[in-house]
Design a protein around this motif. Sequence first.
Motif, short mmCIF file in Angstrom:
data_model
loop_
_atom_site.label_atom_id
_atom_site.label_comp_id
_atom_site.label_asym_id
_atom_site.label_seq_id
_atom_site.Cartn_x
_atom_site.Cartn_y
_atom_site.Cartn_z
N VAL A 5 70.73 -23.10 -42.95
CA VAL A 5 70.10 -22.76 -44.22
C VAL A 5 71.15 -22.30 -45.24
O VAL A 5 71.03 -22.56 -46.43
CB VAL A 5 69.02 -21.68 -44.02
CG1 VAL A 5 68.40 -21.26 -45.35
CG2 VAL A 5 67.94 -22.18 -43.08
N ASP A 6 72.20 -21.63 -44.76
CA ASP A 6 73.26 -21.17 -45.67
C ASP A 6 74.09 -22.33 -46.19
O ASP A 6 74.74 -22.22 -47.22
CB ASP A 6 74.20 -20.19 -44.94
CG ASP A 6 73.48 -18.94 -44.48
OD1 ASP A 6 72.65 -18.43 -45.25
OD2 ASP A 6 73.73 -18.49 -43.35
N TYR A 11 67.48 -25.90 -48.71
CA TYR A 11 66.87 -26.04 -47.39
C TYR A 11 66.32 -24.68 -47.00
O TYR A 11 67.05 -23.77 -46.62
CB TYR A 11 67.90 -26.53 -46.38
CG TYR A 11 67.37 -26.68 -44.97
CD1 TYR A 11 66.49 -27.72 -44.66
CD2 TYR A 11 67.75 -25.81 -43.96
CE1 TYR A 11 66.00 -27.87 -43.37
CE2 TYR A 11 67.28 -25.96 -42.67
CZ TYR A 11 66.40 -26.98 -42.38
OH TYR A 11 65.91 -27.14 -41.10
N ASP A 12 65.00 -24.53 -47.12
CA ASP A 12 64.35 -23.22 -46.97
C ASP A 12 63.50 -23.12 -45.72
O ASP A 12 62.52 -22.37 -45.69
CB ASP A 12 63.47 -22.94 -48.20
CG ASP A 12 64.27 -22.91 -49.49
OD1 ASP A 12 65.46 -22.54 -49.44
OD2 ASP A 12 63.73 -23.26 -50.54
N TYR A 13 63.83 -23.88 -44.72
CA TYR A 13 63.04 -23.88 -43.48
C TYR A 13 62.88 -22.46 -42.95
O TYR A 13 63.85 -21.73 -42.79
CB TYR A 13 63.74 -24.75 -42.44
CG TYR A 13 62.87 -25.15 -41.27
CD1 TYR A 13 62.39 -26.44 -41.16
CD2 TYR A 13 62.53 -24.23 -40.29
CE1 TYR A 13 61.58 -26.82 -40.09
CE2 TYR A 13 61.73 -24.59 -39.23
CZ TYR A 13 61.26 -25.88 -39.13
OH TYR A 13 60.46 -26.25 -38.08
N LYS A 97 69.62 -35.60 -44.36
CA LYS A 97 70.38 -35.61 -43.11
C LYS A 97 69.84 -34.54 -42.16
O LYS A 97 69.65 -34.79 -40.96
CB LYS A 97 71.87 -35.37 -43.40
CG LYS A 97 72.56 -36.56 -44.04
CD LYS A 97 73.88 -36.20 -44.70
CE LYS A 97 74.87 -35.52 -43.81
NZ LYS A 97 76.15 -35.24 -44.51
N GLN A 98 69.56 -33.37 -42.69
CA GLN A 98 69.02 -32.29 -41.86
C GLN A 98 67.63 -32.64 -41.35
O GLN A 98 67.26 -32.29 -40.22
CB GLN A 98 68.99 -30.98 -42.64
CG GLN A 98 68.47 -29.79 -41.86
CD GLN A 98 69.31 -29.49 -40.63
OE1 GLN A 98 70.54 -29.54 -40.68
NE2 GLN A 98 68.65 -29.18 -39.52
N TRP A 99 66.86 -33.37 -42.17
CA TRP A 99 65.51 -33.76 -41.76
C TRP A 99 65.55 -34.60 -40.48
O TRP A 99 64.68 -34.47 -39.62
CB TRP A 99 64.82 -34.54 -42.89
CG TRP A 99 63.48 -35.08 -42.49
CD1 TRP A 99 62.31 -34.40 -42.38
CD2 TRP A 99 63.19 -36.45 -42.12
NE1 TRP A 99 61.31 -35.25 -41.97
CE2 TRP A 99 61.82 -36.50 -41.80
CE3 TRP A 99 63.96 -37.61 -42.04
CZ2 TRP A 99 61.20 -37.69 -41.41
CZ3 TRP A 99 63.34 -38.79 -41.65
CH2 TRP A 99 61.97 -38.82 -41.34
N GLN A 116 56.70 -28.76 -43.76
CA GLN A 116 56.20 -30.11 -44.07
C GLN A 116 55.39 -30.08 -45.36
O GLN A 116 55.48 -30.99 -46.19
CB GLN A 116 55.37 -30.67 -42.92
CG GLN A 116 56.09 -30.76 -41.59
CD GLN A 116 57.54 -31.16 -41.72
OE1 GLN A 116 57.87 -32.22 -42.25
NE2 GLN A 116 58.45 -30.31 -41.23
N HIS A 117 54.62 -29.02 -45.54
CA HIS A 117 53.86 -28.88 -46.79
C HIS A 117 54.81 -28.73 -47.98
O HIS A 117 54.60 -29.33 -49.04
CB HIS A 117 52.92 -27.68 -46.70
CG HIS A 117 51.99 -27.58 -47.86
ND1 HIS A 117 51.08 -28.56 -48.18
CD2 HIS A 117 51.83 -26.61 -48.80
CE1 HIS A 117 50.40 -28.21 -49.26
NE2 HIS A 117 50.84 -27.03 -49.65
N GLU A 118 55.88 -27.97 -47.78
CA GLU A 118 56.87 -27.80 -48.84
C GLU A 118 57.52 -29.13 -49.21
O GLU A 118 57.72 -29.43 -50.39
CB GLU A 118 57.94 -26.80 -48.36
CG GLU A 118 59.10 -26.59 -49.33
CD GLU A 118 58.73 -25.82 -50.59
OE1 GLU A 118 59.56 -25.76 -51.51
OE2 GLU A 118 57.61 -25.27 -50.66
#
Length: 197
Positions: A5-6, A11-13, A97-99, A116-118
């Motif tokens: 995330v950093d 990317y706010d997972y 890529k992270q997905w 997923q909603h985000e």
Amino acid sequence: METVVDNIAGYDYGANELATSPVTMKDLDLLKQTITIDSDDQKYLRMAGDVLEAQTESIVNMWRGVISSMPHLAYYFKNEAGKTDEQYKQKVKERFKQWIMDLCYKPYDQDWLNYQHEIGLRHMSAKKNKTDDADAPAYIPMRYVIAFAAVVNDSIKPFMAKNGHSLGVIEKMHKAWCKAVLLHVTLWTRAYCDNEW
């Protein structure tokens, strides 16, 4: 320890600030049953992740090549003057890529469901462009979000074949991948829909 995330802008997972998905865990369970995702698929998804991790740059570049080759898709990265917002494009690429890794490894828990909603919200007018302060069209039509899943699924198998797995294992990884992509895209469409989703 530094987290992914950093390292990835936007990317706010798992972030507390994300809205809770309107899809319940019971809804998710029924959807998984409908798509027939099971523990075997989860095993083969993890195997796929082990193969794909070192290839995410190449995979996303290939997908981006398809988008760039189609003006009606490339349009969603451009401003009113027709100029591509390169910073926006780069930030989205890193999240894409992270997905791939999230699809293969993340458990289907509440944090995953909320994210997923985000992602759905970030494709539509509610949040598109806001995360990256982008200068681009206000939303991506749901029809293209759904239709592009065909490219994502059809193109991934050669990448899965690069670690010497048997054809049978590659087929099982690919089948699990296709189910998982369908699950993700189906959940993204919830943001576009009201009561009849």
